[in-house]
Design a protein around this motif. Structure first.
Motif, PDB file in Angstrom:
ATOM      1  N   HIS A  50       0.812  -1.216   0.000  1.00 20.40           N
ATOM      2  CA  HIS A  50       0.000   0.000   0.000  1.00 20.40           C
ATOM      3  C   HIS A  50       0.844   1.264   0.000  1.00 20.40           C
ATOM      4  O   HIS A  50       0.607   2.180  -0.791  1.00 20.40           O
ATOM      5  CB  HIS A  50      -0.926   0.031   1.221  1.00 20.40           C
ATOM      6  N   GLY A  51       1.835   1.327   0.877  1.00 17.25           N
ATOM      7  CA  GLY A  51       2.547   2.570   1.148  1.00 17.25           C
ATOM      8  C   GLY A  51       3.168   3.265  -0.047  1.00 17.25           C
ATOM      9  O   GLY A  51       2.748   4.369  -0.435  1.00 17.25           O
ATOM     10  N   THR A  52       4.167   2.636  -0.642  1.00 16.26           N
ATOM     11  CA  THR A  52       4.866   3.264  -1.766  1.00 16.26           C
ATOM     12  C   THR A  52       3.966   3.447  -2.983  1.00 16.26           C
ATOM     13  O   THR A  52       3.983   4.517  -3.607  1.00 16.26           O
ATOM     14  CB  THR A  52       6.123   2.457  -2.132  1.00 16.26           C
ATOM     15  N   PRO A  53       3.152   2.440  -3.364  1.00 13.23           N
ATOM     16  CA  PRO A  53       2.211   2.684  -4.466  1.00 13.23           C
ATOM     17  C   PRO A  53       1.264   3.848  -4.193  1.00 13.23           C
ATOM     18  O   PRO A  53       0.953   4.630  -5.101  1.00 13.23           O
ATOM     19  CB  PRO A  53       1.442   1.359  -4.568  1.00 13.23           C
ATOM     20  N   ALA A  54       0.816   3.986  -2.950  1.00 11.53           N
ATOM     21  CA  ALA A  54      -0.089   5.093  -2.610  1.00 11.53           C
ATOM     22  C   ALA A  54       0.598   6.439  -2.803  1.00 11.53           C
ATOM     23  O   ALA A  54      -0.033   7.412  -3.242  1.00 11.53           O
ATOM     24  CB  ALA A  54      -0.576   4.950  -1.167  1.00 11.53           C
ATOM     25  N   VAL A  55       1.882   6.500  -2.478  1.00 11.10           N
ATOM     26  CA  VAL A  55       2.637   7.741  -2.667  1.00 11.10           C
ATOM     27  C   VAL A  55       2.661   8.129  -4.140  1.00 11.10           C
ATOM     28  O   VAL A  55       2.359   9.277  -4.507  1.00 11.10           O
ATOM     29  CB  VAL A  55       4.076   7.600  -2.124  1.00 11.10           C
ATOM     30  N   PHE A  56       3.006   7.177  -4.996  1.00 12.65           N
ATOM     31  CA  PHE A  56       3.080   7.471  -6.430  1.00 12.65           C
ATOM     32  C   PHE A  56       1.699   7.760  -7.021  1.00 12.65           C
ATOM     33  O   PHE A  56       1.553   8.638  -7.882  1.00 12.65           O
ATOM     34  CB  PHE A  56       3.751   6.314  -7.171  1.00 12.65           C
ATOM     35  N   MET A  57       0.697   7.027  -6.563  1.00 11.19           N
ATOM     36  CA  MET A  57      -0.666   7.281  -7.039  1.00 11.19           C
ATOM     37  C   MET A  57      -1.129   8.679  -6.635  1.00 11.19           C
ATOM     38  O   MET A  57      -1.749   9.401  -7.432  1.00 11.19           O
ATOM     39  CB  MET A  57      -1.622   6.229  -6.471  1.00 11.19           C
TER      40      MET A  57
END
Length: 250
Positions: A50-57
Protein backbone atom coordinates in the motif's frame (compact mmCIF):
# COMPACT_ATOMS: atom_id res chain seq x y z
CA UNK A 1 -24.77 16.32 3.18
CA UNK A 2 -24.41 14.15 0.10
CA UNK A 3 -25.54 10.57 -0.30
CA UNK A 4 -22.69 8.04 -0.42
CA UNK A 5 -22.09 6.70 -3.91
CA UNK A 6 -20.67 3.20 -4.19
CA UNK A 7 -20.97 2.87 -7.95
CA UNK A 8 -17.33 2.07 -8.54
CA UNK A 9 -15.43 -1.08 -9.39
CA UNK A 10 -12.13 0.11 -7.98
CA UNK A 11 -13.11 -0.36 -4.34
CA UNK A 12 -13.91 -4.11 -4.52
CA UNK A 13 -10.91 -4.59 -6.80
CA UNK A 14 -8.62 -3.00 -4.24
CA UNK A 15 -10.23 -5.03 -1.45
CA UNK A 16 -9.51 -8.21 -3.39
CA UNK A 17 -5.93 -7.08 -4.02
CA UNK A 18 -5.15 -6.52 -0.34
CA UNK A 19 -6.91 -9.69 0.80
CA UNK A 20 -4.91 -11.66 -1.77
CA UNK A 21 -1.68 -9.95 -0.73
CA UNK A 22 -2.32 -10.76 2.92
CA UNK A 23 -3.10 -14.41 2.19
CA UNK A 24 -0.02 -14.68 -0.04
CA UNK A 25 2.14 -13.31 2.74
CA UNK A 26 0.59 -15.48 5.44
CA UNK A 27 0.46 -18.79 3.60
CA UNK A 28 3.53 -18.51 1.37
CA UNK A 29 6.05 -15.78 2.08
CA UNK A 30 6.09 -16.05 5.88
CA UNK A 31 4.82 -19.61 6.27
CA UNK A 32 7.93 -20.69 8.19
CA UNK A 33 7.87 -17.82 10.69
CA UNK A 34 6.61 -18.33 14.23
CA UNK A 35 2.84 -17.75 14.58
CA UNK A 36 2.96 -14.31 16.22
CA UNK A 37 5.52 -12.82 13.86
CA UNK A 38 3.85 -14.53 10.93
CA UNK A 39 0.67 -12.50 11.28
CA UNK A 40 2.60 -9.32 12.10
CA UNK A 41 4.79 -9.78 9.05
CA UNK A 42 1.72 -10.34 6.88
CA UNK A 43 0.39 -6.99 8.05
CA UNK A 44 3.73 -5.41 7.18
CA UNK A 45 3.58 -6.98 3.74
CA UNK A 46 0.23 -5.43 2.84
CA UNK A 47 1.50 -2.17 4.27
CA UNK A 48 4.38 -2.44 1.79
CA UNK A 49 1.95 -3.09 -1.05
CA UNK A 50 0.00 0.00 0.00
CA UNK A 51 2.55 2.57 1.15
CA UNK A 52 4.87 3.26 -1.77
CA UNK A 53 2.21 2.68 -4.47
CA UNK A 54 -0.09 5.09 -2.61
CA UNK A 55 2.64 7.74 -2.67
CA UNK A 56 3.08 7.47 -6.43
CA UNK A 57 -0.67 7.28 -7.04
CA UNK A 58 -1.24 10.38 -4.91
CA UNK A 59 1.55 12.31 -6.62
CA UNK A 60 0.13 11.38 -10.01
CA UNK A 61 -3.38 12.41 -8.97
CA UNK A 62 -2.22 15.73 -7.54
CA UNK A 63 0.03 16.66 -10.45
CA UNK A 64 -2.62 15.69 -12.99
CA UNK A 65 -5.16 17.88 -11.23
CA UNK A 66 -2.71 20.78 -11.04
CA UNK A 67 -1.83 20.47 -14.72
CA UNK A 68 -5.41 20.28 -16.01
CA UNK A 69 -7.13 22.68 -13.63
CA UNK A 70 -7.30 26.37 -14.63
CA UNK A 71 -6.74 27.36 -11.00
CA UNK A 72 -4.44 25.83 -8.39
CA UNK A 73 -6.11 23.37 -6.00
CA UNK A 74 -6.98 24.42 -2.47
CA UNK A 75 -7.83 22.54 0.70
CA UNK A 76 -11.50 22.67 -0.31
CA UNK A 77 -11.21 21.78 -3.99
CA UNK A 78 -13.62 19.12 -5.27
CA UNK A 79 -12.31 15.59 -5.48
CA UNK A 80 -11.27 14.39 -8.90
CA UNK A 81 -11.69 10.86 -10.21
CA UNK A 82 -8.01 10.13 -9.60
CA UNK A 83 -8.22 11.56 -6.09
CA UNK A 84 -11.14 9.26 -5.33
CA UNK A 85 -9.25 6.29 -6.72
CA UNK A 86 -6.37 6.90 -4.33
CA UNK A 87 -8.78 7.33 -1.43
CA UNK A 88 -10.45 4.02 -2.29
CA UNK A 89 -7.05 2.33 -2.52
CA UNK A 90 -6.24 3.48 1.01
CA UNK A 91 -9.74 2.74 2.32
CA UNK A 92 -9.31 -0.84 1.12
CA UNK A 93 -5.91 -1.23 2.74
CA UNK A 94 -6.92 0.20 6.11
CA UNK A 95 -10.09 -1.92 6.12
CA UNK A 96 -8.16 -5.14 5.60
CA UNK A 97 -5.46 -4.20 8.11
CA UNK A 98 -8.16 -3.22 10.60
CA UNK A 99 -9.71 -6.66 10.15
CA UNK A 100 -6.26 -8.14 10.80
CA UNK A 101 -6.00 -6.31 14.12
CA UNK A 102 -9.55 -7.14 15.16
CA UNK A 103 -8.91 -10.84 14.58
CA UNK A 104 -5.35 -11.27 15.85
CA UNK A 105 -4.76 -8.28 18.15
CA UNK A 106 -8.16 -7.15 19.46
CA UNK A 107 -6.52 -5.54 22.49
CA UNK A 108 -4.27 -3.29 20.40
CA UNK A 109 -6.59 -0.36 20.97
CA UNK A 110 -4.26 2.32 19.62
CA UNK A 111 -3.86 0.76 16.18
CA UNK A 112 -7.55 -0.10 15.94
CA UNK A 113 -8.57 3.44 16.81
CA UNK A 114 -5.98 4.82 14.38
CA UNK A 115 -7.35 2.73 11.53
CA UNK A 116 -10.97 3.56 12.38
CA UNK A 117 -10.19 7.28 12.51
CA UNK A 118 -8.26 7.15 9.24
CA UNK A 119 -11.09 5.27 7.57
CA UNK A 120 -13.56 7.85 8.87
CA UNK A 121 -11.60 10.71 7.29
CA UNK A 122 -11.06 8.98 3.95
CA UNK A 123 -14.62 7.62 3.79
CA UNK A 124 -16.33 10.92 4.54
CA UNK A 125 -14.09 12.77 2.10
CA UNK A 126 -14.67 10.23 -0.66
CA UNK A 127 -18.33 9.36 -0.26
CA UNK A 128 -20.01 12.20 1.65
CA UNK A 129 -18.19 15.53 1.38
CA UNK A 130 -16.67 15.06 -2.10
CA UNK A 131 -14.21 17.88 -1.40
CA UNK A 132 -10.91 18.22 0.44
CA UNK A 133 -9.02 15.31 -1.08
CA UNK A 134 -6.14 17.56 -2.13
CA UNK A 135 -5.08 18.09 1.48
CA UNK A 136 -5.65 14.45 2.42
CA UNK A 137 -3.55 13.17 -0.46
CA UNK A 138 -0.66 15.42 0.53
CA UNK A 139 -0.94 14.06 4.06
CA UNK A 140 -1.12 10.53 2.66
CA UNK A 141 2.16 11.13 0.84
CA UNK A 142 3.78 12.42 4.03
CA UNK A 143 2.42 9.47 6.00
CA UNK A 144 3.37 6.76 3.52
CA UNK A 145 6.67 8.04 2.16
CA UNK A 146 8.35 6.50 5.20
CA UNK A 147 6.36 3.27 4.85
CA UNK A 148 8.96 1.24 2.97
CA UNK A 149 11.72 2.04 5.46
CA UNK A 150 9.45 1.47 8.42
CA UNK A 151 8.20 -1.91 7.24
CA UNK A 152 11.63 -3.23 6.29
CA UNK A 153 12.97 -1.99 9.64
CA UNK A 154 10.04 -3.64 11.45
CA UNK A 155 10.44 -6.95 9.62
CA UNK A 156 14.14 -6.97 10.41
CA UNK A 157 13.30 -6.27 14.05
CA UNK A 158 11.08 -9.35 14.19
CA UNK A 159 13.98 -11.61 13.21
CA UNK A 160 16.98 -9.82 14.71
CA UNK A 161 17.12 -12.20 17.68
CA UNK A 162 17.52 -15.34 15.56
CA UNK A 163 18.90 -14.04 12.27
CA UNK A 164 22.20 -12.09 12.40
CA UNK A 165 21.66 -10.40 9.03
CA UNK A 166 18.28 -9.13 10.23
CA UNK A 167 19.96 -7.63 13.28
CA UNK A 168 22.49 -5.87 11.08
CA UNK A 169 19.76 -4.48 8.82
CA UNK A 170 17.79 -3.33 11.86
CA UNK A 171 20.79 -1.54 13.39
CA UNK A 172 21.90 -0.08 10.06
CA UNK A 173 18.46 1.31 9.23
CA UNK A 174 17.54 2.68 12.65
CA UNK A 175 19.36 6.01 12.53
CA UNK A 176 18.48 7.06 8.94
CA UNK A 177 14.92 5.81 9.36
CA UNK A 178 14.37 7.74 12.59
CA UNK A 179 15.92 10.87 11.06
CA UNK A 180 13.77 10.59 7.92
CA UNK A 181 10.65 9.91 9.97
CA UNK A 182 11.37 12.86 12.25
CA UNK A 183 11.78 15.28 9.35
CA UNK A 184 8.61 14.13 7.60
CA UNK A 185 6.30 13.51 10.56
CA UNK A 186 7.80 15.94 13.04
CA UNK A 187 8.50 18.97 10.85
CA UNK A 188 6.94 18.90 7.37
CA UNK A 189 3.70 17.25 8.51
CA UNK A 190 2.92 19.69 11.32
CA UNK A 191 3.71 22.68 9.08
CA UNK A 192 1.28 21.43 6.44
CA UNK A 193 -1.40 20.69 9.04
CA UNK A 194 -0.94 24.20 10.43
CA UNK A 195 -1.65 25.63 6.96
CA UNK A 196 -4.75 23.44 6.76
CA UNK A 197 -5.95 24.67 10.12
CA UNK A 198 -5.48 28.32 9.19
CA UNK A 199 -7.38 27.75 5.94
CA UNK A 200 -10.36 26.11 7.62
CA UNK A 201 -10.51 28.34 10.70
CA UNK A 202 -10.60 31.41 8.46
CA UNK A 203 -13.63 29.86 6.73
CA UNK A 204 -11.84 29.82 3.39
CA UNK A 205 -13.53 26.51 2.57
CA UNK A 206 -16.88 28.25 2.33
CA UNK A 207 -19.74 25.80 1.97
CA UNK A 208 -17.62 23.19 0.19
CA UNK A 209 -16.64 21.36 3.36
CA UNK A 210 -19.10 21.35 6.30
CA UNK A 211 -17.77 22.50 9.64
CA UNK A 212 -18.39 19.10 11.22
CA UNK A 213 -16.20 17.53 8.54
CA UNK A 214 -13.14 19.74 8.70
CA UNK A 215 -13.25 19.99 12.50
CA UNK A 216 -13.38 16.21 12.88
CA UNK A 217 -10.71 15.75 10.21
CA UNK A 218 -8.39 18.18 11.96
CA UNK A 219 -8.90 16.43 15.30
CA UNK A 220 -7.97 13.09 13.76
CA UNK A 221 -5.01 14.49 11.83
CA UNK A 222 -3.54 16.48 14.73
CA UNK A 223 -3.92 13.48 17.03
CA UNK A 224 -2.16 11.25 14.51
CA UNK A 225 0.68 13.75 14.16
CA UNK A 226 1.13 13.92 17.93
CA UNK A 227 1.14 10.13 18.25
CA UNK A 228 3.74 9.90 15.49
CA UNK A 229 5.96 12.42 17.25
CA UNK A 230 5.68 10.56 20.55
CA UNK A 231 6.40 7.26 18.78
CA UNK A 232 9.59 8.46 17.11
CA UNK A 233 10.68 10.32 20.26
CA UNK A 234 10.42 7.08 22.26
CA UNK A 235 12.46 5.26 19.63
CA UNK A 236 15.11 7.97 19.63
CA UNK A 237 15.46 7.52 23.40
CA UNK A 238 15.73 3.75 22.97
CA UNK A 239 18.31 4.19 20.20
CA UNK A 240 20.50 6.47 22.32
CA UNK A 241 20.26 4.04 25.23
CA UNK A 242 21.37 1.16 23.02
CA UNK A 243 24.24 3.22 21.61
CA UNK A 244 25.34 4.17 25.10
CA UNK A 245 25.26 0.54 26.21
CA UNK A 246 27.26 -0.52 23.14
CA UNK A 247 29.88 2.16 23.79
CA UNK A 248 30.31 0.92 27.35
CA UNK A 249 30.90 -2.61 26.08
CA UNK A 250 33.41 -1.44 23.47
Amino acid sequence: MGIPSFQTLTLPTFFFFFVSSYLLAYFRIFQNWDPKHRVEASSCFISLTHGTPAVFMAIHALTTHTTKSPSPPTFSSPNTYLHNTVLEFSISYFSIDLLHYLIFFPNDTLFILHHLATLYVFFTCRFIVHHGSFALLVLLILAEITSFCQNVWTLAGYRKADLPVAGKVFDLMSLPFFAFYTIVRGIIGPLFVYKMGVFYINQMAGDSIPVWAWVSWMIVIVTAILISIVWVFDHWIDWFKRRKAMNKLA
